[in-house]
Design an enzyme around this catalytic site. Structure first.
Site, PDB file in Angstrom:
ATOM      1  N   ASN A 130       0.855  -1.192   0.000  1.00 34.61           N
ATOM      2  CA  ASN A 130       0.000   0.000   0.000  1.00 34.61           C
ATOM      3  C   ASN A 130       0.888   1.237   0.000  1.00 34.61           C
ATOM      4  O   ASN A 130       1.976   1.222   0.573  1.00 34.61           O
ATOM      5  CB  ASN A 130      -0.870   0.005   1.266  1.00 34.61           C
ATOM      6  N   HIS A 165       0.961   5.137   1.255  1.00 36.39           N
ATOM      7  CA  HIS A 165       0.280   5.975   2.237  1.00 36.39           C
ATOM      8  C   HIS A 165       0.946   7.352   2.271  1.00 36.39           C
ATOM      9  O   HIS A 165       2.178   7.441   2.318  1.00 36.39           O
ATOM     10  CB  HIS A 165       0.346   5.315   3.619  1.00 36.39           C
ATOM     11  N   SER A 176       4.989   6.729   2.335  1.00 32.93           N
ATOM     12  CA  SER A 176       5.551   5.419   2.674  1.00 32.93           C
ATOM     13  C   SER A 176       4.876   4.353   1.819  1.00 32.93           C
ATOM     14  O   SER A 176       3.672   4.424   1.570  1.00 32.93           O
ATOM     15  CB  SER A 176       5.258   5.064   4.141  1.00 32.93           C
ATOM     16  N   ASP A 197      -2.368   0.584   8.179  1.00 37.38           N
ATOM     17  CA  ASP A 197      -1.185   1.412   7.892  1.00 37.38           C
ATOM     18  C   ASP A 197      -0.004   1.056   8.803  1.00 37.38           C
ATOM     19  O   ASP A 197       0.869   1.899   9.053  1.00 37.38           O
ATOM     20  CB  ASP A 197      -1.508   2.910   8.001  1.00 37.38           C
TER      21      ASP A 197
END
Ligand code: GAR
Length: 197
Positions: free
Chosen positions: A109, A111, A138, A147
């Protein structure tokens, strides 16, 4: 050269997905984008994917009675495409621990903060409210902690005195487009090398 079959999941604009698709145009890039999936019909990124010859699928979460039913449909779509790696790119739906663990080590992912700072939403507003001098983005492996998974890459940007959430967000987004293709390359290279061991 074998390339890791990668799906990109989006919910909106899709600019990070476009950065991944553009990186994967390079024959030597270790990941191939085999489909783009959106949970929202109006995601602008779907048009880009289709226009670039990438299968673009809508799996609208609102069409499913439960989160599990939505995820089962998503999982079936990904397995049917023989996907090995999932890249979440502005995919704004929280996934269950069950789905995440079935893709353990294979889902990343992007972020818009320097994790572990500013998990969740409105990261640029919160960084400005805190008077942060440095902000950034990130790429992390997805784990059931929102997260909170292991970080693969980060990039910093300065926070300027006259920044608004929009100007700061634009500076961060430029870095997202730079590091997300690098991070996918790292994970894809690892997955391909696992085949050989
Ligand atoms: C990006 O800034 C991404 O980091 C963020 O949403 C934006 C999507 O833009 N993701 C999150 O906030 C995830 N919690 P894009 O659709 O143009 O890639």
């Amino acid at each position: 050269m074998r390339r890791a079959r990668t799906a990109v999941l989006i919910s909106g604009r899709g600019s990070n997905m476009m950065a991944l698709v553009n990186a994967a145009r390079e024959a030597a890039y270790p990941a191939e984008i085999v489909c783009v999936v959106s949970n929202k019909a109006d995601a602008r990124g779907l048009e880009f994917a289709a226009a670039n010859g990438i299968p673009a699928r809508l799996i609208d979460h609102k069409a499913y009675a439960t989160r599990d039913a939505f995820e089962a449909a998503l999982d079936a779509c990904l397995r049917a495409m023989k996907v090995e790696v999932i890249a979440l790119a502005g995919f704004m739906r929280v996934l269950t621990a069950g789905f995440i663990s079935s893709w353990d080590g294979r889902m990343i992912n992007i972020h818009p903060s320097l994790l572990p700072a500013y998990k969740g939403l409105h990261t640029h507003e919160r960084a400005l409210a805190d008077g942060a001098k440095v902000h950034g983005c990130s790429v992390h492996l997805v784990t059931p902690e929102l997260d909170g998974g292991p970080i693969l890459l980060q990039a910093e940007v300065p926070v300027l005195a006259d920044d608004t959430p929009e100007t700061l967000g634009a500076r961060v987004l430029e870095q997202e487009h730079r590091i997300y293709p690098q991070a996918l390359s790292l994970l894809a290279t690892r997955i391909i090398s696992e085949d050989k061991t």
